[in-house]
Design a protein around this motif. Sequence first.
Motif, PDB file in Angstrom:
ATOM      1  N   PHE A  50      -2.701  -0.803  -6.743  1.00  0.00           N
ATOM      2  CA  PHE A  50      -1.481  -1.220  -6.470  1.00  0.00           C
ATOM      3  C   PHE A  50      -1.587  -2.779  -5.677  1.00  0.00           C
ATOM      4  CE2 PHE A  50      -1.405   3.183  -6.184  1.00  0.00           C
ATOM      5  CZ  PHE A  50      -0.244   3.494  -6.952  1.00  0.00           C
ATOM      6  N   CYS A  92       0.667  -1.019   0.063  1.00  0.00           N
ATOM      7  CA  CYS A  92       0.141  -0.052  -0.069  1.00  0.00           C
ATOM      8  C   CYS A  92       0.739   1.195   0.089  1.00  0.00           C
ATOM      9  CB  CYS A  92      -0.903  -0.105   1.259  1.00  0.00           C
ATOM     10  SG  CYS A  92      -2.119   1.570   1.205  1.00  0.00           S
ATOM     11  N   THR A  93       0.552   2.176  -0.997  1.00  0.00           N
ATOM     12  CA  THR A  93       1.202   3.152  -1.072  1.00  0.00           C
ATOM     13  C   THR A  93       0.607   4.581  -0.475  1.00  0.00           C
ATOM     14  OG1 THR A  93       0.290   4.005  -3.236  1.00  0.00           O
ATOM     15  CG2 THR A  93       2.373   2.734  -3.204  1.00  0.00           C
ATOM     16  N   GLY A  94      -0.607   4.331   0.302  1.00  0.00           N
ATOM     17  CA  GLY A  94      -1.541   5.312   0.926  1.00  0.00           C
ATOM     18  C   GLY A  94      -1.879   6.287  -0.011  1.00  0.00           C
ATOM     19  N   CYS A  95      -2.289   5.882  -1.334  1.00  0.00           N
ATOM     20  CA  CYS A  95      -2.919   6.585  -2.387  1.00  0.00           C
ATOM     21  C   CYS A  95      -4.306   7.304  -2.132  1.00  0.00           C
ATOM     22  CB  CYS A  95      -2.608   6.076  -3.554  1.00  0.00           C
ATOM     23  SG  CYS A  95      -4.049   4.888  -3.944  1.00  0.00           S
ATOM     24  N   MET A  96      -5.059   6.635  -1.153  1.00  0.00           N
ATOM     25  CA  MET A  96      -6.539   7.181  -0.683  1.00  0.00           C
ATOM     26  C   MET A  96      -7.333   7.204  -1.718  1.00  0.00           C
ATOM     27  SD  MET A  96      -5.704   9.292   2.241  1.00  0.00           S
ATOM     28  CE  MET A  96      -6.715  10.277   2.429  1.00  0.00           C
ATOM     29  N   CYS A 125      -8.990   4.207  -2.312  1.00  0.00           N
ATOM     30  CA  CYS A 125      -9.996   3.458  -1.437  1.00  0.00           C
ATOM     31  C   CYS A 125     -10.499   4.194  -0.405  1.00  0.00           C
ATOM     32  CB  CYS A 125      -9.385   2.207  -0.977  1.00  0.00           C
ATOM     33  SG  CYS A 125      -8.008   2.285   0.122  1.00  0.00           S
ATOM     34  N   ALA A 153      -2.991  -3.672  -3.374  1.00  0.00           N
ATOM     35  CA  ALA A 153      -2.373  -3.817  -1.955  1.00  0.00           C
ATOM     36  C   ALA A 153      -3.412  -4.204  -0.904  1.00  0.00           C
ATOM     37  CB  ALA A 153      -2.164  -2.398  -1.621  1.00  0.00           C
ATOM     38  N   ILE A 154      -4.860  -4.148  -1.377  1.00  0.00           N
ATOM     39  CA  ILE A 154      -5.670  -4.712  -0.262  1.00  0.00           C
ATOM     40  C   ILE A 154      -6.624  -5.713  -0.956  1.00  0.00           C
ATOM     41  CG2 ILE A 154      -7.382  -2.936  -1.259  1.00  0.00           C
ATOM     42  CD1 ILE A 154      -8.161  -2.313   1.766  1.00  0.00           C
ATOM     43  N   CYS A 172      -8.236  -0.417  -6.036  1.00  0.00           N
ATOM     44  CA  CYS A 172      -6.828  -0.335  -5.594  1.00  0.00           C
ATOM     45  C   CYS A 172      -6.028  -0.650  -6.896  1.00  0.00           C
ATOM     46  CB  CYS A 172      -6.367  -1.018  -4.389  1.00  0.00           C
ATOM     47  SG  CYS A 172      -4.879  -1.115  -4.174  1.00  0.00           S
TER      48      CYS A 172
END
Lengths: 194, 374
Positions: free
Chosen positions: A110, A52-56, A58, A112-113, A108
Amino acid sequence: MIAGLTGLWTTLRWLFKRPVTAHYPEQHLPVQERYMGFPALLWDETADEPFCTGCMVCVRECPTQCMSAQMHDNPRFTDGASHRRKIIETFEINLNRCILCGICVDVCAFDAIEMSHEHELASYGRAGARADLDLLLAGGRHYQEETSWVPLNAEKNVAGVALAKKAAAAAAKSAAGPPASPAPEGSDGAEVDA
Amino acid sequence: MQRPGTTEQQHDTVDMMLNMGPQHPATHGVFRMVLTLDGERVVEVVPHIGYLHRGSEKLCETESYAQVVTLFDRLDYVANLNNELAFCRAAERLMDVDVPERAQYIRVALCELNRLASHLLFLGTYAIDLGAMTPIMYGFRERERIQNLFESVTGARMMHNFIRIGGVKEDVPADFVPRTRAVLEDVRKGVDEIDRLLTFNEVFLARTKGVGVIDAATAISCGLTGPSLRGSGVAYDVRKDDPYEIYRYLGFEVPVGAAGDCWDRYYVRLLECYQSIDLVVQCLDQMEPGPTMTQRRRIARPPKGEVYVHCENPRGDMGVFLVSDGTDKPYRVKVRPPSFCNLVALRPMMRGEYIADAVAILGSIDIVLGEVDR
Ligand code: SF4
Ligand code: SF4
């Protein structure tokens, strides 16, 4: 008389069949492969950090607004150990509010989730259902261990693969023509927005 | 009672007001009926609703199109996929999107399975409303198989969020077809069992035959739809009369009743169980590989306009009126929930009946309060 006997026969027949009910706390039924339990964050083994890159994205797309996230600069990026310029710092999902819709997984970019198979989260207090980054990552790791999860877009998202690709591209470039300039930084950093 | 000034005994009775619900087990949710009784006869019935109001329609205006699907899941919570389909079709019509054929087959197969699950629940709960304990076990046992199937396809047992605008979320798993066939075989046996136990059972007949009769003309003027209307002998079914998705490729008969009493409404649903099984089998036979989504469009942004789309839900004619102002959120979503409209027919059905049959009549129109109150 006949009807009564037929009825009794039905009852008797059922008496010797195995019950279809499962006694829940003692007996757990297996969940299906696609089962959507609580969301969990996945772990990138190759860079020893979360995907997760925290791109927000989601966070914005969640219909119940039950997530919050914060990113920071990834120290590993400067070391060259990762291709992620930004990395997640804090992440919280309020699992009491989460409706397990799977939209966060869909949006997402990436990988990531993922919806884990976790579905039992009784807790003693309200705050018990607030899953922070560590808990979400633990859930993700558990999910990765018990299933054969593979990232949808490994080439872009797995650090090892992406870095190798970048290195190969840089090598090809330097072989083709001097001077060897530093390889352009991965264009798919944390700023990518869906 | 001796009235002042009179000499002879007079029987002067007043009507009694009786509150049924909102926590009555037979109301299947939180629903209140105020009954006016003359002795044991029902003179008047006033339904009171709103205990489960969540403001879904208003909430839709604050969510993006993809998120609204999750709200539609929660309207009729025993027929989730049918609701999703209604909304997605409305949005697709507005955006002029063609859905790939395989996606349509998957949608219809899942919707028919959901109809089956919903009717199984009805068969069980209706029997328990009338005091028969066994059918609910049979009903739930069979429904469980379908829920498991859903879990393997959509990942969720009830709130699927599987039908998306432009197709379905993902293709069905590889073992879907054989597995569904096996499940349907089992379910057919289970429905047979309920049929044997209930349909011509003397006690059941005594409780339902000739009870809560509504004739075709009254039913139509009340806006009754679905199996409840077909019980009165009106062969109106959106799947036949305004075919959507791939229903035009499927062969099926619409079962209709004759008398319009509780038994007919029950029997129409029982026959629809078999019909749904056949429809799913037809879908499985005709399904061909292909894409399941038009194109992965992240944000649905229909052009300005409005559209009304209706589908046949297990409970009747489900309509969605959707107004778009060109943004990524709907401007207005109005739902015509079949359960809500069917409640209108409660009064003509119940007037003059015995109080003991009130539960039988209410059960026979099979309301879901999540949909009535929204
Ligand atoms: S969309 Fe993916 S990468 Fe972005 S914050 Fe959410 S989980 Fe992390
Ligand atoms: S599953 Fe749905 S509700 Fe839960 S966190 Fe993800 S987007 Fe939000």
